[in-house]
Design a protein around this motif. Structure first.
Motif, mmCIF file in Angstrom:
data_model
loop_
_atom_site.group_PDB
_atom_site.id
_atom_site.type_symbol
_atom_site.label_atom_id
_atom_site.label_comp_id
_atom_site.label_asym_id
_atom_site.label_seq_id
_atom_site.Cartn_x
_atom_site.Cartn_y
_atom_site.Cartn_z
ATOM 1 N N ARG A 127 -82.660 32.996 -11.335
ATOM 2 C CA ARG A 127 -82.915 31.925 -10.376
ATOM 3 C C ARG A 127 -82.456 32.395 -9.000
ATOM 4 N N PHE A 128 -83.377 32.427 -8.056
ATOM 5 C CA PHE A 128 -83.037 32.780 -6.674
ATOM 6 C C PHE A 128 -82.998 31.482 -5.887
ATOM 7 N N SER A 129 -81.892 31.215 -5.256
ATOM 8 C CA SER A 129 -81.779 29.978 -4.500
ATOM 9 C C SER A 129 -81.303 30.284 -3.086
ATOM 10 N N GLU A 130 -82.103 29.850 -2.126
ATOM 11 C CA GLU A 130 -81.788 30.166 -0.731
ATOM 12 C C GLU A 130 -80.805 29.138 -0.183
ATOM 13 N N HIS A 131 -79.715 29.628 0.327
ATOM 14 C CA HIS A 131 -78.646 28.763 0.827
ATOM 15 C C HIS A 131 -78.903 28.417 2.294
ATOM 16 N N VAL B 129 -85.672 39.764 -4.242
ATOM 17 C CA VAL B 129 -86.255 39.689 -5.591
ATOM 18 C C VAL B 129 -86.427 41.102 -6.154
ATOM 19 N N GLN B 130 -86.987 41.986 -5.335
ATOM 20 C CA GLN B 130 -87.230 43.352 -5.801
ATOM 21 C C GLN B 130 -85.930 44.049 -6.194
ATOM 22 N N LYS B 131 -84.935 43.873 -5.368
ATOM 23 C CA LYS B 131 -83.651 44.535 -5.616
ATOM 24 C C LYS B 131 -83.043 44.071 -6.942
ATOM 25 N N VAL B 132 -83.109 42.772 -7.160
ATOM 26 C CA VAL B 132 -82.524 42.228 -8.391
ATOM 27 C C VAL B 132 -83.329 42.693 -9.614
ATOM 28 N N LEU B 133 -84.663 42.623 -9.520
ATOM 29 C CA LEU B 133 -85.487 43.047 -10.658
ATOM 30 C C LEU B 133 -85.255 44.532 -10.963
ATOM 31 N N ASP B 134 -85.197 45.346 -9.904
ATOM 32 C CA ASP B 134 -84.974 46.792 -10.112
ATOM 33 C C ASP B 134 -83.636 47.046 -10.797
ATOM 34 N N TRP C 154 -78.796 34.337 -0.362
ATOM 35 C CA TRP C 154 -79.401 33.935 -1.626
ATOM 36 C C TRP C 154 -78.337 33.891 -2.707
ATOM 37 N N ARG C 155 -78.324 32.806 -3.443
ATOM 38 C CA ARG C 155 -77.452 32.729 -4.626
ATOM 39 C C ARG C 155 -78.319 33.083 -5.823
ATOM 40 N N ILE C 156 -77.856 34.038 -6.581
ATOM 41 C CA ILE C 156 -78.654 34.531 -7.697
ATOM 42 C C ILE C 156 -77.935 34.267 -9.011
ATOM 43 N N SER C 157 -78.641 33.601 -9.908
ATOM 44 C CA SER C 157 -78.101 33.332 -11.241
ATOM 45 C C SER C 157 -78.894 34.136 -12.248
ATOM 46 N N LEU C 158 -78.177 34.828 -13.092
ATOM 47 C CA LEU C 158 -78.814 35.662 -14.118
ATOM 48 C C LEU C 158 -78.439 35.130 -15.490
ATOM 49 N N ARG C 159 -79.428 34.968 -16.354
ATOM 50 C CA ARG C 159 -79.148 34.534 -17.729
ATOM 51 C C ARG C 159 -79.903 35.431 -18.687
ATOM 52 N N ALA D 281 -74.532 35.687 -18.779
ATOM 53 C CA ALA D 281 -74.559 34.739 -17.651
ATOM 54 C C ALA D 281 -73.758 35.333 -16.510
ATOM 55 N N ALA D 282 -74.468 35.667 -15.451
ATOM 56 C CA ALA D 282 -73.763 36.295 -14.333
ATOM 57 C C ALA D 282 -74.425 35.862 -13.032
ATOM 58 N N GLY D 283 -73.837 36.266 -11.924
ATOM 59 C CA GLY D 283 -74.409 35.850 -10.649
ATOM 60 C C GLY D 283 -73.901 36.684 -9.510
ATOM 61 N N CYS D 284 -74.570 36.541 -8.374
ATOM 62 C CA CYS D 284 -74.142 37.244 -7.170
ATOM 63 C C CYS D 284 -74.767 36.562 -5.965
ATOM 64 N N ARG D 285 -74.397 37.018 -4.802
ATOM 65 C CA ARG D 285 -74.969 36.516 -3.553
ATOM 66 C C ARG D 285 -75.528 37.699 -2.790
ATOM 67 N N LEU D 286 -76.700 37.558 -2.214
ATOM 68 C CA LEU D 286 -77.297 38.659 -1.455
ATOM 69 C C LEU D 286 -77.896 38.115 -0.158
ATOM 70 N N MET D 287 -77.896 38.974 0.865
ATOM 71 C CA MET D 287 -78.561 38.643 2.123
ATOM 72 C C MET D 287 -79.912 39.352 2.115
ATOM 73 N N GLY D 288 -80.866 38.826 2.843
ATOM 74 C CA GLY D 288 -82.132 39.555 2.993
ATOM 75 C C GLY D 288 -83.340 38.664 2.857
ATOM 76 N N ARG D 289 -84.515 39.289 3.027
ATOM 77 C CA ARG D 289 -85.764 38.551 2.877
ATOM 78 C C ARG D 289 -86.044 38.334 1.407
ATOM 79 N N GLU D 290 -86.811 37.269 1.150
ATOM 80 C CA GLU D 290 -87.063 36.895 -0.243
ATOM 81 C C GLU D 290 -87.604 38.058 -1.074
ATOM 82 N N HIS D 291 -88.666 38.705 -0.600
ATOM 83 C CA HIS D 291 -89.276 39.730 -1.461
ATOM 84 C C HIS D 291 -88.359 40.925 -1.669
ATOM 85 N N GLU D 292 -87.538 41.228 -0.651
ATOM 86 C CA GLU D 292 -86.600 42.354 -0.799
ATOM 87 C C GLU D 292 -85.515 42.024 -1.822
#
Ligand code: 5GP
Ligand code: MN
Length: 319
Positions: free
Chosen positions: A255-259, A304-309, A264-269, A291-302
């Motif tokens: 789940r990518f949620s823009e603050h 998303v790509q970073k997390v998927l990679d 971006w707050r990222i939830s991983l399950r 169940a884990a999570g992190c916060r990232l700065m950046g544009r949406e597509h970047e």
């Protein structure tokens, strides 16, 4: 573990100075329940204690006893600080106040060590379960209805309603113990899960329009504009990550949620196939295997790509 708990109990018994309890930002049920459960107990045994939390308690936890006494910040010097449900003090959003002793009570796999009294047990189903052990070791007669409600809420939410746990035996034993002397668990579940606002579903409708399955990773994006359109708060996305995760071919749900403050707050399950704690750690966050999570700065597509990679990298490493 029993020895560690005894040591902690002795520390609490001896401590006559000021104690502060603090947990992580964006608090969940375990953070709030372990914070107030421990706080109510320490007050009951006559300690000078403050419960401190950076963010507001989400509305669906507004029934948890003790939340009105939570402070928004530290107040001067303390003799002992307990860090709850957080891998490091930075997760609290505060500067570390002066204190000769800090002790971490947690169930995250990794993180920082603070003192010889640290109680870090990854098998614990919730931090509330560790607080329950501490209270039972101290004197179980002190466990009143309010404390039970707080600790059961921690357990219920951190196991996603008893669907995930590193030790199911422990989770069900705690539940059994807490309900044995009367606890209205139906009411607690209803308060947590059955008080959604209509706007939450309007937000979900928008979020579901982004639902994507990319290989065996499902993800959902909740843009800042969605929150603005429906007038919802970030706390309303509780449970949204279960949609991408529950896709039949998804091994991981994200789940990518823009603050509002542009991160971006990222939830991983996960479903046991890849260690998401390692994925989140590589991205500057942390958590558990599934169940884990992190916060990232950046544009949406970047982002998303970073997390998927990063997830794919660890998928390859998994057996
Ligand atoms: P959630 O997705 O519910 O926010 O978090 C899932 C798990 O990951 C929790 O155990 C939480 O403590 C951990 N987690 C979430 N975000 C972060 C983060 O930014 N940093 C660290 N260290 N852990 C996080
Ligand atoms: Mn927890």
């Amino acid at each position: 573990m029993v020895e560690k708990i005894r040591k902690l109990v002795n520390l609490i018994k001896k401590e006559n100075g000021r104690i502060a309890l603090v947990t992580h930002m964006s608090p969940d049920g375990d953070a709030v329940g372990s914070l107030t459960g421990f706080y109510l107990f320490l007050k009951k045994v006559g300690k000078d204690v403050d419960a401190v939390l950076k963010d507001d308690v989400p509305y669906f936890l507004d029934f948890v006893p003790g939340i009105k006494e939570i402070k928004k910040g530290f107040d001067g010097k303390y003799d002992l600080i307990f860090l709850l449900d957080a891998s490091g003090f930075e997760r609290t959003g505060f500067e570390l106040p002066p204190a000769p002793l800090i002790t971490r009570i947690d169930h995250h796999i990794s993180g920082k060590a603070y003192s010889e009294y640290d109680l870090i047990i990854p098998e614990a189903p919730s931090v509330g379960s560790l607080i329950l052990k501490i209270i039972r070791e101290y004197d179980e007669k002190l466990l009143d209805q309010d404390i039970k409600i707080a600790l059961y809420t921690a357990l219920l939410t951190d196991t996603a309603s008893f669907r995930h746990a590193n030790s199911f035996r422990w989770a069900f034993e705690d539940a059994h113990y807490l309900v044995s002397n009367g606890l209205d668990v139906t009411h607690i579940a209803s308060m947590v899960f059955e008080r959604k606002h209509l706007k939450t579903y309007k937000l979900l409708e928008r979020a579901l329009s982004t639902l994507t399955l990319d290989g065996n990773i499902g993800y959902i994006v909740i843009r800042k504009s969605f929150f603005e359109e429906v007038g919802a708060n970030p706390e309303e996305i509780q449970g949204f990550v279960s949609y991408p995760l529950s896709i039949i071919d998804a091994d991981v749900g994200v789940r990518f949620s823009e603050h509002p403050e542009n991160f971006w707050r990222i939830s991983l399950r996960g479903k046991g196939k890849v260690n998401l704690a390692l994925v989140a750690e590589e991205l500057g966050g942390g958590g558990h295997f599934n169940a884990a999570g992190c916060r990232l700065m950046g544009r949406e597509h970047e982002v998303v790509q970073k997390v998927l990679d990063t997830i794919r990298k660890y998928m390859k490493k998994s057996p």
